[in-house]
Design a protein around this motif. Structure first.
Motif, mmCIF file in Angstrom:
data_model
loop_
_atom_site.group_PDB
_atom_site.id
_atom_site.type_symbol
_atom_site.label_atom_id
_atom_site.label_comp_id
_atom_site.label_asym_id
_atom_site.label_seq_id
_atom_site.Cartn_x
_atom_site.Cartn_y
_atom_site.Cartn_z
ATOM 1 N N LEU A 62 -39.195 34.413 36.192
ATOM 2 C CA LEU A 62 -38.804 33.140 35.534
ATOM 3 C C LEU A 62 -40.082 32.460 36.972
ATOM 4 O O LEU A 62 -40.262 32.781 38.069
ATOM 5 C CB LEU A 62 -37.923 32.848 36.595
ATOM 6 C CG LEU A 62 -36.845 31.687 36.156
ATOM 7 C CD1 LEU A 62 -36.454 31.531 34.950
ATOM 8 C CD2 LEU A 62 -37.265 31.321 37.319
ATOM 9 N N SER A 63 -40.160 31.610 37.229
ATOM 10 C CA SER A 63 -40.794 30.214 38.370
ATOM 11 C C SER A 63 -40.890 28.640 37.780
ATOM 12 O O SER A 63 -40.592 28.450 36.450
ATOM 13 C CB SER A 63 -42.475 30.420 38.473
ATOM 14 O OG SER A 63 -42.602 29.424 39.815
ATOM 15 N N GLY A 64 -40.259 27.554 38.660
ATOM 16 C CA GLY A 64 -40.357 26.660 38.318
ATOM 17 C C GLY A 64 -41.525 25.890 38.811
ATOM 18 O O GLY A 64 -41.977 26.317 40.086
ATOM 19 N N GLN A 78 -42.115 21.432 40.051
ATOM 20 C CA GLN A 78 -41.241 19.981 40.198
ATOM 21 C C GLN A 78 -41.834 18.986 39.460
ATOM 22 O O GLN A 78 -42.791 19.624 39.266
ATOM 23 C CB GLN A 78 -40.846 19.377 41.653
ATOM 24 C CG GLN A 78 -39.998 20.376 42.568
ATOM 25 C CD GLN A 78 -38.615 19.476 43.502
ATOM 26 O OE1 GLN A 78 -38.959 18.533 42.964
ATOM 27 N NE2 GLN A 78 -38.910 20.128 44.335
ATOM 28 N N HIS A 80 -33.867 19.840 40.668
ATOM 29 C CA HIS A 80 -34.112 19.795 41.630
ATOM 30 C C HIS A 80 -34.914 18.806 42.392
ATOM 31 O O HIS A 80 -34.770 17.353 43.464
ATOM 32 C CB HIS A 80 -35.237 20.884 41.942
ATOM 33 C CG HIS A 80 -34.631 22.279 42.084
ATOM 34 N ND1 HIS A 80 -34.473 23.151 41.599
ATOM 35 C CD2 HIS A 80 -34.078 22.553 43.471
ATOM 36 C CE1 HIS A 80 -33.745 24.499 41.654
ATOM 37 N NE2 HIS A 80 -33.242 23.629 43.216
ATOM 38 N N TYR A 114 -29.580 22.943 47.605
ATOM 39 C CA TYR A 114 -31.413 23.281 46.771
ATOM 40 C C TYR A 114 -31.630 24.997 46.613
ATOM 41 O O TYR A 114 -31.814 25.327 45.634
ATOM 42 C CB TYR A 114 -32.725 22.466 47.212
ATOM 43 C CG TYR A 114 -33.656 22.133 46.516
ATOM 44 C CD1 TYR A 114 -34.719 21.521 46.667
ATOM 45 C CD2 TYR A 114 -34.778 23.372 47.378
ATOM 46 C CE1 TYR A 114 -35.798 20.896 45.977
ATOM 47 C CE2 TYR A 114 -35.531 23.409 46.330
ATOM 48 C CZ TYR A 114 -36.741 22.999 45.702
ATOM 49 O OH TYR A 114 -38.040 22.506 45.627
ATOM 50 N N MET A 168 -31.785 26.515 43.274
ATOM 51 C CA MET A 168 -33.388 28.039 42.988
ATOM 52 C C MET A 168 -32.558 29.378 42.528
ATOM 53 O O MET A 168 -33.660 29.997 41.992
ATOM 54 C CB MET A 168 -34.130 27.549 43.758
ATOM 55 C CG MET A 168 -35.121 28.386 43.696
ATOM 56 S SD MET A 168 -36.038 27.541 45.470
ATOM 57 C CE MET A 168 -37.624 29.266 45.407
ATOM 58 N N ILE A 187 -33.194 31.716 39.094
ATOM 59 C CA ILE A 187 -34.017 32.655 39.104
ATOM 60 C C ILE A 187 -32.831 33.959 38.428
ATOM 61 O O ILE A 187 -33.030 34.611 37.724
ATOM 62 C CB ILE A 187 -34.210 33.005 40.395
ATOM 63 C CG1 ILE A 187 -35.531 31.991 40.696
ATOM 64 C CG2 ILE A 187 -34.404 34.698 40.620
ATOM 65 C CD1 ILE A 187 -35.921 32.197 42.536
ATOM 66 N N VAL A 228 -40.901 36.838 41.031
ATOM 67 C CA VAL A 228 -40.722 35.446 40.879
ATOM 68 C C VAL A 228 -41.936 34.670 41.642
ATOM 69 O O VAL A 228 -42.273 34.422 42.950
ATOM 70 C CB VAL A 228 -39.482 34.643 41.958
ATOM 71 C CG1 VAL A 228 -39.455 32.827 41.856
ATOM 72 C CG2 VAL A 228 -38.879 35.326 41.761
ATOM 73 N N VAL A 233 -44.519 32.516 43.766
ATOM 74 C CA VAL A 233 -44.024 30.951 44.259
ATOM 75 C C VAL A 233 -45.675 30.521 45.432
ATOM 76 O O VAL A 233 -45.573 31.964 45.814
ATOM 77 C CB VAL A 233 -42.795 31.003 44.560
ATOM 78 C CG1 VAL A 233 -41.928 30.638 43.633
ATOM 79 C CG2 VAL A 233 -42.166 31.949 45.292
ATOM 80 N N GLN A 272 -42.417 28.969 49.625
ATOM 81 C CA GLN A 272 -40.867 29.130 48.986
ATOM 82 C C GLN A 272 -40.570 30.462 49.326
ATOM 83 O O GLN A 272 -39.158 30.853 49.314
ATOM 84 C CB GLN A 272 -41.195 28.931 47.477
ATOM 85 C CG GLN A 272 -41.224 27.346 46.801
ATOM 86 C CD GLN A 272 -40.223 26.311 47.067
ATOM 87 O OE1 GLN A 272 -39.357 26.855 47.124
ATOM 88 N NE2 GLN A 272 -40.602 25.651 47.798
HETATM 89 N N1 TRP Z 1 -38.352 24.944 44.968
HETATM 90 C C1 TRP Z 1 -39.391 24.879 44.202
HETATM 91 C C2 TRP Z 1 -40.565 24.144 44.713
HETATM 92 O O1 TRP Z 1 -40.358 23.546 45.249
HETATM 93 C C3 TRP Z 1 -39.438 24.772 42.513
HETATM 94 C C4 TRP Z 1 -38.424 25.909 42.352
HETATM 95 C C5 TRP Z 1 -37.615 25.523 41.505
HETATM 96 C C6 TRP Z 1 -38.673 27.115 41.698
HETATM 97 N N2 TRP Z 1 -36.608 26.947 41.009
HETATM 98 C C7 TRP Z 1 -37.522 27.469 41.131
HETATM 99 C C8 TRP Z 1 -39.149 28.114 41.668
HETATM 100 C C9 TRP Z 1 -37.049 28.977 40.698
HETATM 101 C C10 TRP Z 1 -39.511 29.371 41.659
HETATM 102 C C11 TRP Z 1 -38.160 29.842 40.829
HETATM 103 O O2 TRP Z 1 -41.426 24.916 44.812
#
Ligand code: TRP
Length: 332
Positions: A5-7, A9, A43, A127, A131, A135, A143, A145, A149
């Motif tokens: 899993l990744s995110g 912004q 976020h 925050y 996050m 996950i 993850v 990143v 992070q």
């Molecule tokens: N905080 C991460 C960033 O700024 C973005 C993020 C949010 C993230 N939730 C996440 C990354 C969960 C990995 C998994 O890059």
């Protein structure tokens, strides 16, 4: 199968470093792992956002991810706020996290003015807990990143371990997958600093979707040094080394091999510009098509959110029960 899993912004501008450092890895991951990727609009609310613009940027980021090669048939792509389990789990984890450990997060310290924490948004403070919820809601094993992070990932692991110890085995403890430092793209005007959305000047960063002429101009004007000798040495020749790094990323090959055969900076810059433009061209073309079809993108995101909810729902129910919340008959 390993779950990833990744995110990312919804930043509005996506620079080359994001593309190389995040999206390209995700595109590879999706074929080998059970992968979940989300645009983290919640976020984004930790800093000032214009509502209409935030909506547009969220759609643009999702469109960019598809243009960059995420395939909704093999991975799950969704928008964080479409899956309410994230915020609910975040609350549960806030009751596991301590004030002291959040206070130590360097990103919070960096983003608040010293002595002025009083006016910082509480969301900025919590925050990293949201996050962690992103996950843990998926029981992600891995993850991917950026290096920045690392501390947040460490917190996520601590929270998972503490939760499991306190309430019984509930969460998978995830591992960070951080790309090697060598592949870092540096600022074109200040090659000792990372290419960054917020800290780089417009001339210092290459945006993934900007016009080829603009990219070429920025690279031709990149900061080098006076001796006109092309060799890879990050300490002594950060500017030239960054150009070689760009050439390697965009066109393949190793930086040391690529350095041979150039007698001056002009020819190197011309080759780098050409390679970067060619590298980004398919994404630009595909993005231009997709952004004209927002309904298609929204449909992809809806389907992604459905899948995400059905994965996160049972995990959240487990966490709720473990903590002693009384089950209601309508709860998922
Ligand atoms: N905080 C991460 C960033 O700024 C973005 C993020 C949010 C993230 N939730 C996440 C990354 C969960 C990995 C998994 O890059």
């Amino acid at each position: 199968m390993t779950r990833v899993l990744s995110g990312i912004q919804p930043t509005g501008e996506i620079h080359l470093g994001n593309y190389v450092g995040a999206v390209q890895h995700w595109v590879l991951d999706q074929h080998v792992h059970d992968s979940f990727f989300c645009v983290v609009d919640l976020h984004a609310l930790t800093s000032e956002q214009d509502p209409a613009l935030l909506r547009a940027k969220t759609l643009q980021m999702a469109t960019f991810l598809l243009a960059g090669g995420l395939d909704p048939d093999v991975c799950t792509l969704f928008v964080q706020s479409h899956v309410p389990q994230h915020t609910e789990l975040s609350w549960l984890l806030e009751c596991v996290a301590s004030y002291g450990e959040l206070r130590r997060m360097t990103q919070f310290k960096d983003k608040t003015v010293a002595g002025d924490e009083g006016s910082a948004r509480v969301g900025l403070f919590t925050y990293p807990v949201l996050m962690a919820a992103d996950i843990l809601a998926y029981q992600a094993d891995r993850v991917p990143v950026g290096d920045d992070q690392r501390q947040h990932l460490e917190l996520c692991r601590d929270l998972a371990i503490r939760f499991n110890t306190r309430y019984g085995d509930t969460f998978v403890v995830p591992e960070a997958a951080i790309p090697p430092v060598g592949a870092r793209i540096m600022d074109l005007q200040d090659p000792t600093q990372k290419m960054s959305k917020s800290r780089s000047s417009p001339q210092g960063k290459i945006l993934a979707l900007e016009a080829p002429e603009v990219i070429t101009r920025k690279i031709m004007r990149a900061m080098t040094d006076a001796d006109n000798e092309v060799r890879f040495d990050r300490d002594a020749k950060p500017g030239v080394s960054n150009l070689l790094e760009l050439l390697a990323v965009a066109g393949g090959g190793t930086t040391t091999d690529l350095a041979t055969g150039y007698s001056g900076y002009g020819a190197l810059k011309k080759d780098v510009a050409e390679a970067v433009v060619t590298y980004l061209e398919p994404v630009r073309t595909r993005y231009a098509e997709l952004i004209e079809a927002p309904d298609h993108v929204l449909k992809v995101l809806d389907a992604g959110a459905d899948k995400a909810r059905s994965t996160a729902g049972p995990n959240l129910a487990k966490a709720r029960a473990a903590m002693g919340l009384l089950p209601g008959s309508e709860m998922g």
